[in-house]
Design a protein around this motif. Structure first.
Motif, PDB file in Angstrom:
ATOM      1  N   GLU A 110       4.106  -2.733   5.055  1.00  0.00           N
ATOM      2  CA  GLU A 110       3.045  -3.196   4.075  1.00  0.00           C
ATOM      3  C   GLU A 110       3.459  -4.614   3.331  1.00  0.00           C
ATOM      4  O   GLU A 110       2.527  -5.279   3.105  1.00  0.00           O
ATOM      5  CB  GLU A 110       2.893  -2.301   2.999  1.00  0.00           C
ATOM      6  CG  GLU A 110       2.298  -0.828   3.724  1.00  0.00           C
ATOM      7  CD  GLU A 110       1.626  -0.018   2.527  1.00  0.00           C
ATOM      8  OE1 GLU A 110       1.660  -0.397   1.272  1.00  0.00           O
ATOM      9  OE2 GLU A 110       1.317   1.249   2.803  1.00  0.00           O
ATOM     10  N   GLU A 111       4.794  -4.948   3.247  1.00  0.00           N
ATOM     11  CA  GLU A 111       4.877  -6.286   2.726  1.00  0.00           C
ATOM     12  C   GLU A 111       4.831  -7.402   3.572  1.00  0.00           C
ATOM     13  O   GLU A 111       4.803  -8.480   2.976  1.00  0.00           O
ATOM     14  CB  GLU A 111       6.636  -6.222   2.371  1.00  0.00           C
ATOM     15  CG  GLU A 111       7.628  -6.036   3.546  1.00  0.00           C
ATOM     16  CD  GLU A 111       7.906  -4.520   4.066  1.00  0.00           C
ATOM     17  OE1 GLU A 111       8.513  -4.500   5.041  1.00  0.00           O
ATOM     18  OE2 GLU A 111       7.214  -3.614   3.659  1.00  0.00           O
ATOM     19  N   VAL A 113       1.679  -7.358   5.131  1.00  0.00           N
ATOM     20  CA  VAL A 113       0.483  -7.751   5.127  1.00  0.00           C
ATOM     21  C   VAL A 113       0.112  -8.901   4.254  1.00  0.00           C
ATOM     22  O   VAL A 113       0.509  -9.229   3.195  1.00  0.00           O
ATOM     23  CB  VAL A 113      -0.234  -6.443   4.268  1.00  0.00           C
ATOM     24  CG1 VAL A 113      -1.812  -6.803   4.229  1.00  0.00           C
ATOM     25  CG2 VAL A 113      -0.279  -5.188   5.473  1.00  0.00           C
ATOM     26  N   GLU A 118      -6.128  -6.322   2.921  1.00  0.00           N
ATOM     27  CA  GLU A 118      -5.747  -4.795   2.979  1.00  0.00           C
ATOM     28  C   GLU A 118      -5.650  -4.365   4.425  1.00  0.00           C
ATOM     29  O   GLU A 118      -6.416  -4.792   5.470  1.00  0.00           O
ATOM     30  CB  GLU A 118      -6.797  -3.980   2.208  1.00  0.00           C
ATOM     31  CG  GLU A 118      -6.824  -4.420   0.981  1.00  0.00           C
ATOM     32  CD  GLU A 118      -7.943  -3.603   0.122  1.00  0.00           C
ATOM     33  OE1 GLU A 118      -8.217  -2.306   0.265  1.00  0.00           O
ATOM     34  OE2 GLU A 118      -8.742  -4.026  -0.454  1.00  0.00           O
ATOM     35  N   GLN A 119      -5.010  -3.303   4.594  1.00  0.00           N
ATOM     36  CA  GLN A 119      -4.886  -2.755   6.089  1.00  0.00           C
ATOM     37  C   GLN A 119      -6.055  -1.957   6.200  1.00  0.00           C
ATOM     38  O   GLN A 119      -6.411  -1.380   5.300  1.00  0.00           O
ATOM     39  CB  GLN A 119      -3.484  -2.109   6.440  1.00  0.00           C
ATOM     40  CG  GLN A 119      -3.188  -0.961   5.478  1.00  0.00           C
ATOM     41  CD  GLN A 119      -2.113  -0.131   6.332  1.00  0.00           C
ATOM     42  OE1 GLN A 119      -2.170  -0.032   7.417  1.00  0.00           O
ATOM     43  NE2 GLN A 119      -1.257   0.255   5.468  1.00  0.00           N
ATOM     44  N   ALA A 131      -0.478  -2.136   9.001  1.00  0.00           N
ATOM     45  CA  ALA A 131       1.200  -2.184   8.791  1.00  0.00           C
ATOM     46  C   ALA A 131       1.695  -1.152   9.362  1.00  0.00           C
ATOM     47  O   ALA A 131       1.088   0.005   9.172  1.00  0.00           O
ATOM     48  CB  ALA A 131       1.222  -2.522   7.300  1.00  0.00           C
ATOM     49  N   ARG A 187      -8.275   3.883  -1.213  1.00  0.00           N
ATOM     50  CA  ARG A 187      -8.211   2.125  -1.321  1.00  0.00           C
ATOM     51  C   ARG A 187      -9.731   1.771  -1.596  1.00  0.00           C
ATOM     52  O   ARG A 187     -10.504   2.164  -1.073  1.00  0.00           O
ATOM     53  CB  ARG A 187      -7.819   1.772   0.311  1.00  0.00           C
ATOM     54  CG  ARG A 187      -7.434   0.342   0.318  1.00  0.00           C
ATOM     55  CD  ARG A 187      -6.966  -0.157   1.676  1.00  0.00           C
ATOM     56  NE  ARG A 187      -5.895   0.736   1.999  1.00  0.00           N
ATOM     57  CZ  ARG A 187      -4.666   0.304   1.403  1.00  0.00           C
ATOM     58  NH1 ARG A 187      -4.560  -0.915   1.074  1.00  0.00           N
ATOM     59  NH2 ARG A 187      -3.569   1.040   2.166  1.00  0.00           N
TER      60      ARG A 187
END
Length: 207
Positions: A110-111, A113, A118-119, A131, A187
């Motif tokens: 995720e770091e 992205v 957003e994923q 991610a 999300r």
């Protein structure tokens, strides 16, 4: 006419001390996912595309395992964080080089992205980010992104149906009721379109 990928010419990436590289693990996962759906996955990062560059690391051809290709999804694998503008530039170039209609950025954790993105959210009708753990290349996120992109292309061919990622999030929660599932469920739904037919009925996210 789509270029033929000569897999015999593909050069293997060097292996790290821990085994396969991140890109190799991602491609192995994509190959398993594609095979289960009757699609065909190709690792193309070492082969120039139609314009001569090597943009795009993997291509999944829909339905190509059993017949003619019904569409192409290109995957760009990155183990570093790109700016959102650079990420979009890379994905657009990959689609052009590989004659694909949808592109997925596979970020190493995720770091990685891009900031402001957003994923598992569709952008601009033809892009998505996912991610995955750089050490494991777990298949859940790749499976969800691949399924979404696949349905986007198949439904587009059947009648330009509108799409949305609500079902992707619901499926993620159903299949993974842990912290990842909770985060996906909560999300914000910015830029998300509903996967629906003309009569308003939802379309299941199965292959």
């Amino acid at each position: 006419e789509r270029p033929i990928v000569d897999m015999a010419r593909v050069t293997k990436l060097p292996r790290s001390r821990k085994g396969r590289t991140f890109e190799e693990r991602v491609h192995a996962a994509l190959d398993r996912i594609a095979t289960a759906r009757g699609d065909s996955a190709h690792r193309v990062g070492d082969e120039p595309g139609i314009g001569g560059s090597k943009k795009g690391d993997a291509v999944v051809e829909l339905g190509a395992a059993d017949g003619a290709c019904a569409g192409r999804i290109v995957f760009e694998v990155k183990d570093e964080q790109l700016s959102k503008n650079k990420a979009w530039s890379e994905l657009n170039a990959a689609m052009e080089e590989r004659q694909a209609e949808f592109a997925v950025l596979v970020a190493a954790g995720e770091e990685s992205v891009p900031v402001g993105r957003e994923q598992l959210v569709e952008y601009e009708g033809n892009k998505m980010i996912v991610a995955v753990d750089p050490e494991l290349a777990a298949e859940l996120g790749l499976d969800l992104a691949s399924r979404y992109a696949r349905l986007r292309l198949m439904l587009k061919r059947e009648g330009e149906l509108s799409l949305d990622a609500d079902g992707v999030r619901a499926r993620a929660v159903d299949r993974r009721p842990d912290e990842l599932g909770r985060r996906l469920a909560n999300r914000p739904r910015r830029g998300v379109k509903r996967l629906a037919a003309g009569n308003g009925a939802g379309v299941d996210l199965e292959p």
